[in-house]
Design a protein around this motif. Sequence first.
Motif: not given
Length: 363
Positions: A163-188
């Motif tokens: 039920e929760e997964t409808k809101d998610y993309f699974v990162i298959l290739d680019g985990q490190h880059r996506s995590t980096a973007f997420a952390k930066l974006i999360a700072t606001g």
Amino acid sequence: MKNLNINSVEMVKNSVESNNVTMGNVEELTKVLKQEEKELQRLIKRNANEAVIAAQQNVVDSAKAKLEQSQEFERISKEKAVNSFFTFSVVDEETGVRTEQQKKIAFVKNNRPVNSKKVDGFIALIAANKYDKAFPIIVMEASKLIEAGYTVTDINGKELTKEETKDYFVILDGQHRSTAFAKLIATGEYQNLIPNVHVRDIENIGEYLVDINNVGSSWDKRDKLVVASLTTKDELFQNVAELLNEGFNPSTAMLIYTGKSLPDKQVNKALKGEKIIFPKGVEINIERGNRFINLCKAANMSVSFITKRYFIKDFNSYAKSTSEEQAFEALNKLKELNYTETNWKDIKEEDDFIEILKEALEA
């Protein structure tokens, strides 16, 4: 990067710089602090000049401040990244048209582990406006992975329901880059956009991960064994992957469950879904291995010690020279010795642990 202001850049730089190296994640900064504290204690014991001690104390204080700042950045960004929706710039591979989709980030369990040092490297690149947006990030609808029988987790490793997964993309290739973007974006302080995202619909995820990560050159044995749990679905590799995610090294994980190491050639076969030929003398016993691990933990032994090969090798040797029953009896009584981390550090070579097992049996 119009929305990335000077304060944000400084925050990012401070979070990834240590005293004497360009990159420095929390783990590295912790090591730096321990080294500087050790040097301070050495100077104090030597009765060094007060000015020298004071200077070293300043170095320690600076290292501590950098570590605390990095820890706070990590805590805030990770906490927000888990619950936040991110804007993915999705590219239609047939038309080239870009659309924006709001999704949370997820991973498939037992994909290649995310290395925090690499994430910090990408954070620095993005903050300095040096990230090459030509590199694609490959994702898949999380709900499709769940339907295919895979386990999906959020950034913190929490398993997600269908039920929760409808809101998610699974990162298959680019985990490190996506995590980096997420952390930066999360700072606001950085615009909410993850660039050049391609959505795929893939049946055999394990095979796909092997192909895109160029097995044999860019992966170490730990990475291969973790992903092998996706390509083989074998109970052995599932359990080995769990140990590796806990911090065990590959050789010890295999020794604990089989009594032998698995050659690289056979690991590569497992990755490709081919038949594995185990070395002569291999006896796969998951229950025995988990029993060994749990009794070691009950004796106040952390993973950092259990993963040292001579503990399992000595245990196996002791069991062979006596009996399985006696060896496990000794291991069970190990907790009565009330050993601490300092005691376990004194075990530095083979046969040392055998003597402790004997001591425990007599206690």
